[in-house]
Design a protein around this motif. Structure first.
Motif, PDB file in Angstrom:
ATOM      1  N   ALA A 143       0.825  -1.159  -0.143  1.00 18.62           N
ATOM      2  CA  ALA A 143      -0.068   0.099   0.147  1.00 18.62           C
ATOM      3  C   ALA A 143       0.835   1.262  -0.263  1.00 18.62           C
ATOM      4  CB  ALA A 143      -0.977   0.045   1.230  1.00 18.62           C
ATOM      5  N   ARG A 144       1.966   1.142   0.631  1.00 14.48           N
ATOM      6  CA  ARG A 144       2.941   2.513   0.795  1.00 14.48           C
ATOM      7  C   ARG A 144       3.231   2.839  -0.717  1.00 14.48           C
ATOM      8  NH1 ARG A 144       6.441   5.352   3.766  1.00 14.48           N
ATOM      9  NH2 ARG A 144       8.183   6.065   2.564  1.00 14.48           N
ATOM     10  N   VAL A 145       3.376   1.976  -1.494  1.00  9.15           N
ATOM     11  CA  VAL A 145       3.870   2.142  -2.864  1.00  9.15           C
ATOM     12  C   VAL A 145       2.737   3.071  -3.519  1.00  9.15           C
ATOM     13  CG1 VAL A 145       4.675   1.290  -5.406  1.00  9.15           C
ATOM     14  CG2 VAL A 145       5.406   0.317  -3.080  1.00  9.15           C
ATOM     15  N   PHE A 146       1.440   2.692  -3.369  1.00  5.19           N
ATOM     16  CA  PHE A 146       0.316   3.597  -3.851  1.00  5.19           C
ATOM     17  C   PHE A 146       0.010   4.888  -3.093  1.00  5.19           C
ATOM     18  CE2 PHE A 146      -0.304  -0.508  -5.655  1.00  5.19           C
ATOM     19  CZ  PHE A 146      -0.917  -0.118  -6.997  1.00  5.19           C
ATOM     20  N   SER A 147       0.569   5.062  -2.086  1.00  4.81           N
ATOM     21  CA  SER A 147       0.258   6.411  -1.605  1.00  4.81           C
ATOM     22  C   SER A 147       0.722   7.706  -2.236  1.00  4.81           C
ATOM     23  CB  SER A 147       0.784   6.516   0.049  1.00  4.81           C
ATOM     24  OG  SER A 147       0.550   5.587   0.871  1.00  4.81           O
ATOM     25  N   PRO A 148       1.788   7.862  -3.018  1.00  3.75           N
ATOM     26  CA  PRO A 148       2.026   8.952  -3.910  1.00  3.75           C
ATOM     27  C   PRO A 148       0.974   9.122  -5.126  1.00  3.75           C
ATOM     28  CG  PRO A 148       4.121   7.756  -3.295  1.00  3.75           C
ATOM     29  CD  PRO A 148       2.906   6.645  -2.935  1.00  3.75           C
TER      30      PRO A 148
ATOM     31  N   LEU B 210      -3.493  11.898  -7.360  1.00  2.82           N
ATOM     32  CA  LEU B 210      -4.890  12.065  -7.903  1.00  2.82           C
ATOM     33  C   LEU B 210      -5.521  12.982  -7.142  1.00  2.82           C
ATOM     34  CD1 LEU B 210      -5.404   8.166  -8.547  1.00  2.82           C
ATOM     35  CD2 LEU B 210      -5.235   9.885 -10.208  1.00  2.82           C
ATOM     36  N   CYS B 211      -5.591  12.837  -5.924  1.00  5.65           N
ATOM     37  CA  CYS B 211      -6.034  14.160  -5.121  1.00  5.65           C
ATOM     38  C   CYS B 211      -5.810  15.551  -5.405  1.00  5.65           C
ATOM     39  CB  CYS B 211      -6.096  13.442  -3.708  1.00  5.65           C
ATOM     40  SG  CYS B 211      -6.730  12.041  -2.933  1.00  5.65           S
ATOM     41  N   TRP B 212      -4.493  15.808  -5.574  1.00  7.69           N
ATOM     42  CA  TRP B 212      -4.038  16.915  -5.589  1.00  7.69           C
ATOM     43  C   TRP B 212      -4.444  17.448  -7.142  1.00  7.69           C
ATOM     44  CZ3 TRP B 212       1.771  15.623  -3.984  1.00  7.69           C
ATOM     45  CH2 TRP B 212       1.857  15.627  -2.506  1.00  7.69           C
ATOM     46  N   GLU B 213      -4.732  16.702  -7.893  1.00  9.09           N
ATOM     47  CA  GLU B 213      -4.991  16.868  -9.334  1.00  9.09           C
ATOM     48  C   GLU B 213      -6.537  17.063  -9.412  1.00  9.09           C
ATOM     49  OE1 GLU B 213      -3.096  14.716 -12.465  1.00  9.09           O
ATOM     50  OE2 GLU B 213      -1.393  16.040 -12.244  1.00  9.09           O
ATOM     51  N   ASP B 214      -7.291  16.720  -8.123  1.00  9.48           N
ATOM     52  CA  ASP B 214      -8.810  17.123  -8.529  1.00  9.48           C
ATOM     53  C   ASP B 214      -9.465  15.727  -9.073  1.00  9.48           C
ATOM     54  OD1 ASP B 214     -11.087  18.234  -7.424  1.00  9.48           O
ATOM     55  OD2 ASP B 214     -11.266  19.469  -8.886  1.00  9.48           O
ATOM     56  N   ARG B 215      -8.622  14.561  -9.067  1.00  9.39           N
ATOM     57  CA  ARG B 215      -8.888  13.677  -9.605  1.00  9.39           C
ATOM     58  C   ARG B 215      -9.602  12.383  -8.327  1.00  9.39           C
ATOM     59  NH1 ARG B 215      -4.126  12.335 -13.451  1.00  9.39           N
ATOM     60  NH2 ARG B 215      -5.326  10.184 -13.840  1.00  9.39           N
TER      61      ARG B 215
ATOM     62  N   VAL C  59      -3.477   4.168   5.537  1.00  6.82           N
ATOM     63  CA  VAL C  59      -3.051   5.540   5.147  1.00  6.82           C
ATOM     64  C   VAL C  59      -3.507   5.704   3.656  1.00  6.82           C
ATOM     65  CG1 VAL C  59      -0.987   6.389   4.364  1.00  6.82           C
ATOM     66  CG2 VAL C  59      -0.762   5.171   6.437  1.00  6.82           C
ATOM     67  N   SER C  60      -3.978   4.511   2.986  1.00 10.68           N
ATOM     68  CA  SER C  60      -4.626   4.648   1.818  1.00 10.68           C
ATOM     69  C   SER C  60      -5.808   5.406   2.063  1.00 10.68           C
ATOM     70  CB  SER C  60      -4.812   3.241   0.997  1.00 10.68           C
ATOM     71  OG  SER C  60      -3.563   2.574   1.127  1.00 10.68           O
ATOM     72  N   PHE C  61      -6.879   4.910   2.695  1.00  8.48           N
ATOM     73  CA  PHE C  61      -8.170   5.375   2.936  1.00  8.48           C
ATOM     74  C   PHE C  61      -7.927   6.959   3.426  1.00  8.48           C
ATOM     75  CE2 PHE C  61      -9.030   0.875   3.002  1.00  8.48           C
ATOM     76  CZ  PHE C  61     -10.261   0.834   2.476  1.00  8.48           C
ATOM     77  N   ASN C  62      -7.188   7.212   4.533  1.00  9.52           N
ATOM     78  CA  ASN C  62      -6.982   8.430   5.012  1.00  9.52           C
ATOM     79  C   ASN C  62      -6.606   9.606   3.839  1.00  9.52           C
ATOM     80  OD1 ASN C  62      -7.503   7.622   7.660  1.00  9.52           O
ATOM     81  ND2 ASN C  62      -5.519   7.697   8.284  1.00  9.52           N
ATOM     82  N   ILE C  63      -5.600   9.388   2.796  1.00 14.40           N
ATOM     83  CA  ILE C  63      -5.330  10.192   2.012  1.00 14.40           C
ATOM     84  C   ILE C  63      -6.626  10.498   0.928  1.00 14.40           C
ATOM     85  CG2 ILE C  63      -4.147  10.266  -0.615  1.00 14.40           C
ATOM     86  CD1 ILE C  63      -2.116   8.285   1.019  1.00 14.40           C
ATOM     87  N   VAL C  64      -7.344   9.650   0.697  1.00 17.68           N
ATOM     88  CA  VAL C  64      -8.530   9.851  -0.007  1.00 17.68           C
ATOM     89  C   VAL C  64      -9.665  10.566   0.630  1.00 17.68           C
ATOM     90  CG1 VAL C  64     -10.500   8.528  -1.368  1.00 17.68           C
ATOM     91  CG2 VAL C  64      -8.443   7.911  -1.567  1.00 17.68           C
ATOM     92  N   ILE C  65      -9.983  10.166   2.041  1.00 15.33           N
ATOM     93  CA  ILE C  65     -10.688  10.985   2.973  1.00 15.33           C
ATOM     94  C   ILE C  65     -10.230  12.499   2.955  1.00 15.33           C
ATOM     95  CG2 ILE C  65     -11.545  11.245   5.296  1.00 15.33           C
ATOM     96  CD1 ILE C  65     -11.577   8.221   5.404  1.00 15.33           C
ATOM     97  N   ASP C  66      -8.954  12.702   3.116  1.00 20.94           N
ATOM     98  CA  ASP C  66      -8.701  14.153   3.264  1.00 20.94           C
ATOM     99  C   ASP C  66      -8.844  14.648   1.878  1.00 20.94           C
ATOM    100  OD1 ASP C  66      -6.921  16.038   4.216  1.00 20.94           O
ATOM    101  OD2 ASP C  66      -5.512  15.614   2.800  1.00 20.94           O
ATOM    102  N   GLY C  67      -8.493  14.091   0.625  1.00 20.19           N
ATOM    103  CA  GLY C  67      -8.983  14.683  -0.594  1.00 20.19           C
ATOM    104  C   GLY C  67     -10.248  15.088  -0.701  1.00 20.19           C
ATOM    105  N   LEU C  68     -11.177  14.074  -0.427  1.00 17.01           N
ATOM    106  CA  LEU C  68     -12.645  14.403  -0.303  1.00 17.01           C
ATOM    107  C   LEU C  68     -13.004  15.633   0.480  1.00 17.01           C
ATOM    108  CD1 LEU C  68     -14.002  10.532  -0.436  1.00 17.01           C
ATOM    109  CD2 LEU C  68     -14.348  12.239  -2.215  1.00 17.01           C
TER     110      LEU C  68
END
Length: 642
Positions: A161-166, A171-176, A198-207
């Motif tokens: 999962a760590r590899v997918f974090s960036p 995707l979140c920074w680019e509004d995707r 962490v994966s879920f937290n990144i997406v929740i933060d983006g939303l």
């Protein structure tokens, strides 16, 4: 080594992520004879370097958090040259991680990675790729990011999962955000990679940052339905999103839900909620949560106190704010420069200038060094209070203590001097800005132009306009509106109209303030027909007139005795859904009375009563009208409700 592009990836689930941007996936071309993801049989044994599990300790010089380019090169060469024992992948990863944290325009991370891949007996692991991909995400190099992921997967590395974090961050920074959601819920599992918290937290933060709070809550439910446990970061992120979205009650509910489900909020969670409550004026509730966190043996930090002090200051509760400062000191918490700057700003905003000065001296006596923000805040307060000489004195004081004023500090002083009518001194500070190596900004020039226009020195104001353009800068709508106002007040409406056309020809679109300024100037100069034409221009250009626009026209028509036209403008005002005020009714009633239109005036009076308008000011316009006509009973009828 050079970077090359490949047309596809081994894994079919990855290609759509890159193809959305029309990217060809980029990866490093590595000689197969020298590189393999797995250990070669003849390679020297290496300690376990699984980044995500336990590893054997390596005795090496620690790498600092950030590192210079030259030091990175030196350390890298030392690592490559080491043979007994050989350098571990962990040591290289430490170096790469330090380079990611280093902000430099010529970061050598990619060139060092190229050399690293040439080395015998060592190869990148999932941590290495995660670090490099993180750097790509931070620097918005999306093509390389997908290229590294492609190389990682093609090389046979086990996905983590760590590899997918960036990827998710990018995707979140680019509004995707939708793609990020699909990646976590669908693509990662299909690629054999289990998303982590962490994966879920990144997406929740983006939303949350996108304002899609309901989707963030749904995503949390999806997370838990797939038996992934949220953590304190998950809830803190949601609470922050709810606070920023103004849903304070839901944020409080979220905290209670968090506790109910067995998750302990930390100081960051409390600080987030207290900050949201303070920004929404719920100070007492914020103080309540301070006591709540302390009852649970969580020590508030300087951020907690600063947040509450700021909230109290903005709500005018200065005594309580000062009490909190004393309370934090008595509990062993050290205030910082932000604490004092916040308090000084609050005291200044509430007109307590002497106490603000005392606070600065108290701060210095306790060993805290005021910064440029602290001094600028106090200087602003002194200028607002008309104490210009004191403000200038504190400018010299800050400079004598090694604090260099910035353009904001000078703009505050220039504004204060202009409002005090000391234009020459204000112009002198412009020279000081440049002698200090600072470039004046458009606010500096606009402030000086406004000061000169108010003194009637239009030619000097024009000189500053030429100064702006000669330095390759563009005047903004404020610059032009200020000069148009100055020209109108001088009676030079013809030049003011030319200025409006000039600003439009240069791509600077007038706003409602610009049009209102010109319309008012034309009406006061008796050029009401031109003013009405500009109202139509406004509407054609999509600029919505406001009450000020219509009041200027009604008053202009009233002065010319054009009562029918004034009534038409009034009707248009009402049709636009704008509520008339004292000035609107008073000007129109005055116009009708002046023209002997007592019946029309009475109709307007009935309309005012029907709309519940209770101010006595417009009624006084009717009294001379009825008194002149001898309608004393009508006069008494008007006076009765008054």
């Amino acid at each position: 080594m050079v970077l090359v592009c490949v047309s596809s990836l081994a894994n079919p689930h990855l290609s759509p992520l890159a193809s959305r941007r029309g990217l060809r996936l980029v990866c490093f071309a590595l000689p197969p004879s020298k590189h393999s993801i797995t250990n070669k049989p003849n390679s020297p044994p290496r300690p376990s370097t699984n980044y995500f599990g336990k590893r054997k300790r390596q005795h090496s010089k620690p790498v600092p958090d950030v590192i210079s380019t030259q030091e990175a090169l030196n350390r890298f060469n030392q690592l490559l040259a080491a043979h007994n024992p050989p350098s571990s992948i962990h040591q290289f990863n430490q170096l790469f991680a330090a380079l990611v944290r280093t902000r430099t325009s010529n970061n050598p991370i990619f060139s060092l990675f190229n050399r690293f891949t040439q080395a015998e007996g060592i190869c990148p692991n999932n941590c290495t790729y995660a670090i490099l991909m993180d750097y790509c995400a931070r620097t918005n190099q999306v093509g390389l990011l997908f290229g590294f992921l492609g190389r990682f997967l093609k090389g046979g590395c086990k996905t983590h999962a760590r590899v997918f974090s960036p990827i998710l961050k990018s995707l979140c920074w680019e509004d995707r955000i939708d793609e990020a959601v699909v990646t976590v819920l669908d693509k990662m599992p299909k690629m054999g990679c289990v998303p982590n918290v962490v994966s879920f937290n990144i997406v929740i933060d983006g939303l949350c940052k996108k304002g899609e709070i309901d989707k963030a809550m749904e995503f949390l439910n999806d997370m838990m339905s797939k038996r992934h446990k949220p953590d304190v970061v998950t809830y803190s992120t949601l609470i922050n999103g709810l606070c920023k979205n103004g849903q304070i009650d839901k944020a409080v509910d979220c905290l209670h839900d968090m506790v109910f489900k067995g998750f302990e909020p930390n100081v960051v969670t409390y600080n987030t909620l207290i900050g949201g409550l303070c920004k929404n004026g719920k100070i007492e509730q914020g103080v309540g949560f301070l006591h709540d966190m302390m009852s649970k043996r969580y020590e508030p930090d300087v951020v907690t106190y600063n947040t509450l002090i700021d909230g109290l200051c903005k709500n005018g509760k200065m005594e309580k704010a000062v009490d909190f400062l004393h309370d934090m000191i008595s509990k062993g918490h050290k205030p910082n420069v932000v604490t004092y700057s916040t308090l000084i700003n609050g005291l200044c905003e509430n007109g307590l200038i002497d106490k603000a000065v005392d606070c600065l001296h108290d701060m210095i006596s306790k060993g805290f060094e005021p910064n440029v923000v602290t001094y600028s805040t106090l200087i602003k307060g002194l200028c607002k209070n008309g104490e210009i000489e004191k403000a200038v004195g504190y400018l010299h004081d800050m400079m004598s203590k090694g604090q260099e004023p910035n353009v904001i500090t000078y703009n505050i002083l220039i504004d204060g001097l202009c409002k005090n009518g000391e234009i020459e001194k204000a112009v002198g500070f412009l020279s000081d800005i440049m002698s200090q190596g600072h470039e004046p900004d458009i606010i500096t020039y606009n402030t000086l132009i406004d000061g000169l226009c108010k003194k009637g020195e239009i030619e000097k104001a024009m000189d500053f306009l030429h100064d702006i353009t000669s330095k390759g800068r563009e005047p903004d709508v404020v610059t032009y509106s200020t000069l148009i106002d100055g020209l109108c007040k001088k009676g030079d409406t013809e030049k003011a109209v030319d200025f409006l056309h000039d600003m439009m020809s240069k791509g600077c679109e007038p706003d409602v303030v610009t049009y209102n300024t010109l319309i008012d100037g034309l009406c006061k100069n008796g050029e009401t027909e031109k003013a009405v034409d500009f109202l139509q221009t406004m509407l054609r250009k999509g600029v919505t007139p406001n009450l000020v626009t219509y009041n200027s026209l009604i008053h202009g028509l009233y002065k010319l005795g054009c009562w029918k036209e004034a009534v038409n403008v009034f009707r248009e005002l009402v049709e636009q859904g704008i509520l008339p005020d004292d000035y609107s009714y008073g000007a129109l009633l005055g116009s009708l009375c002046k023209q002997g239109q007592s019946k029309e005036a009475h109709k307007l009076l009935d309309l005012m009563i029907e709309r519940g308008f209770k101010s006595i000011v417009p009624y006084t316009s009717l009294l001379p009208c009825y008194a002149t006509d001898g309608n004393f009973s009508d006069v008494m009828n008007i006076l009765d409700p008054m």
